[in-house]
Design a protein around this motif. Sequence first.
Motif, PDB file in Angstrom:
ATOM      1  N   LEU A  45       0.826  -1.202   0.000  1.00  0.00           N
ATOM      2  CA  LEU A  45       0.000   0.000   0.000  1.00  0.00           C
ATOM      3  C   LEU A  45       0.866   1.260   0.000  1.00  0.00           C
ATOM      4  CD1 LEU A  45      -2.891  -0.973   2.430  1.00  0.00           C
ATOM      5  CD2 LEU A  45      -2.854  -1.022  -0.060  1.00  0.00           C
ATOM      6  N   THR A  46       2.042   1.177  -0.612  1.00  0.00           N
ATOM      7  CA  THR A  46       2.884   2.357  -0.750  1.00  0.00           C
ATOM      8  C   THR A  46       2.483   3.115  -2.005  1.00  0.00           C
ATOM      9  OG1 THR A  46       4.520   1.015  -1.934  1.00  0.00           O
ATOM     10  CG2 THR A  46       4.817   1.277   0.431  1.00  0.00           C
ATOM     11  N   GLU A  47       2.852   4.387  -2.080  1.00  0.00           N
ATOM     12  CA  GLU A  47       2.430   5.238  -3.195  1.00  0.00           C
ATOM     13  C   GLU A  47       2.978   4.754  -4.533  1.00  0.00           C
ATOM     14  OE1 GLU A  47       1.626   9.694  -2.158  1.00  0.00           O
ATOM     15  OE2 GLU A  47       3.494   9.104  -1.162  1.00  0.00           O
ATOM     16  N   PHE A  52      -1.834   0.499  -5.019  1.00  0.00           N
ATOM     17  CA  PHE A  52      -2.255   1.582  -4.134  1.00  0.00           C
ATOM     18  C   PHE A  52      -3.440   2.360  -4.708  1.00  0.00           C
ATOM     19  CE2 PHE A  52      -1.897   6.083  -2.877  1.00  0.00           C
ATOM     20  CZ  PHE A  52      -2.137   5.943  -1.525  1.00  0.00           C
ATOM     21  N   GLU A  53      -3.369   2.665  -5.994  1.00  0.00           N
ATOM     22  CA  GLU A  53      -4.436   3.475  -6.606  1.00  0.00           C
ATOM     23  C   GLU A  53      -5.762   2.730  -6.625  1.00  0.00           C
ATOM     24  OE1 GLU A  53      -6.203   6.754  -7.878  1.00  0.00           O
ATOM     25  OE2 GLU A  53      -4.086   6.613  -7.306  1.00  0.00           O
ATOM     26  N   SER A  54      -5.727   1.421  -6.924  1.00  0.00           N
ATOM     27  CA  SER A  54      -6.973   0.647  -6.925  1.00  0.00           C
ATOM     28  C   SER A  54      -7.517   0.457  -5.513  1.00  0.00           C
ATOM     29  CB  SER A  54      -6.755  -0.715  -7.588  1.00  0.00           C
ATOM     30  OG  SER A  54      -5.788  -1.468  -6.884  1.00  0.00           O
ATOM     31  N   TRP A  55      -6.624   0.465  -4.520  1.00  0.00           N
ATOM     32  CA  TRP A  55      -7.075   0.401  -3.126  1.00  0.00           C
ATOM     33  C   TRP A  55      -7.703   1.723  -2.710  1.00  0.00           C
ATOM     34  CZ3 TRP A  55      -5.102   3.287   1.083  1.00  0.00           C
ATOM     35  CH2 TRP A  55      -5.557   2.904   2.348  1.00  0.00           C
ATOM     36  N   LYS A  56      -7.110   2.819  -3.153  1.00  0.00           N
ATOM     37  CA  LYS A  56      -7.601   4.150  -2.790  1.00  0.00           C
ATOM     38  C   LYS A  56      -8.927   4.461  -3.486  1.00  0.00           C
ATOM     39  CE  LYS A  56      -6.084   8.983  -2.604  1.00  0.00           C
ATOM     40  NZ  LYS A  56      -4.997   9.935  -2.962  1.00  0.00           N
TER      41      LYS A  56
END
Length: 530
Positions: A45-47, A52-56
């Motif tokens: 879940l690092t930038e 990360f983007e699909s998690w956000k």
Amino acid sequence: MTRRSCAIYATGIVCAHLLIVGIALVVAQVFQTMIHSRLKKEITLTEKSQMFESWKNPPPPVYMEYYFFNVTNPEVFLAGGKASVQQVGPYTYREYRPRENVTFLENGTKVYALNPKSFVFVPEKSAGDPKVDIIRTVNIPYVAVMNELESYTFFVRTMVSMYVGSLGVDVFMTRTVHEILWGFKDPLLSKIHKMKPDVDEHFGLMWKKNGTHEGEFVFHTGEQNYLDYGKIDTWNGLREMSWWSSNQSNMINGTDGAVFHPLINRNELLYIFAADLCRSIHLAYVEDVEVKGIQAYRFAPPNDVLMNPKENPTNAGFCVPAGECLGTGVLKVSVCREGAPIVVSFPHFYQADPAYINAVDGLNPNKEEHETYLDLQPTTGVPIRACKRAQLNIILKRVPGFPKTKFINETIFPIMFVNETATIDDNSASQMRMLLLIVTLVSNFPLLIVGMGIILLLVLVVLFFRNRQKKNEVKRIDFTEAFHSFTTVKDDTAYTQVSDKLDDSSEKPASQPMKNGSYIAMSPVEAQKC
């Protein structure tokens, strides 16, 4: 050395090298280890991570389907009979759940986030108009008041019962689907609000839940350990709860259900913390499935998740007060939801004690429509399809001082259930298939080398036997030619008879002297004609 022999030796050498290298790579699992190491580093879940983007901002659409149990015989139930309900729905809403206020903590090993949820009605996926359709169901505010007054004297309960009756409030109410879901101004709560301003005068199952979040979460990014990827570190600042009666039951385990660690195997249990249930639940492997051409493992809650503590002692901690336990298939959550005696279960009391199913007419539990499950791609741990199904119930029983409950048989009464579904979108599915293809090819590259070695081995065997066959043919041809030459010489050559005397018809050359003894004369002569 002939050209054919050189080809055989070269093929043998290449074949041996391919087999040795390929088998060594397979045994050492070099490429698999390399891929797994890469996945463990990339799926965080690092930038910088692609996940990360699909998690956000989750791309797959999430739909909430609400089903209600319309009570068809309230008078019969109040008179001591069995209630009869009819399922109505679905009323479908598109759910949006972006992560907000995302903040990285402790050198990127943890991440803080809020997860507000908003809902938009989807008429084409619904059975009717929620603002028009009417539902008769249990009056939850009325039951909540009765529940709060159980510790009061009989006289107080009687007085309150008379006052509530004067307001026209009954055990059952008739409202639109929209009102039951999103809230309405309740006459009983309005009176209480005047005396206790902290009591909200509005009631709705989803009241103040549109555009709000379920709490503040801190997640592990998986930077230090890939097995911690997405796991909850704290919820509202807590690492464990305090509502239940055992330390194990109060633990906050697992993820929020949105992500899971990569390289999942069939033998492990996956944990999810459900804030709406105030507890963590585990899921076990069920079967292999395929979703949009992607192979996945299906995980679902086993029977022991809501099993009676007599059969599963680990569930004893969910009995509050300690020792006061319900049967299999139900969980009382009023300890974390103040007010009415709320009980959760799977829809239609699926996997529950038959006594709960038989207490109400109109229930028909089945696995296809009422099971909660999660389909995960095991290599990446990404959810491909999910169905979260939960039912809201309330305990109805006799309360002294409230004459309307005088003949009621205690029942865990079904109110509604929700089917929360999400399936990977086509674009994400295409990217996933391509990723898995690359992973498969790289992981199986040693097998390709071994396969090429085996093919060359077969070619080598063919060349060897063909070369040997060719040599045998050459030897056979040489022998045949030699034999043919010998027979040709024999046929074309004649031998004169050995004799002690000269043929009478022959004339002795004048210049040749006579010799004693016999002699052999070999001279070619023409073949006699027949």
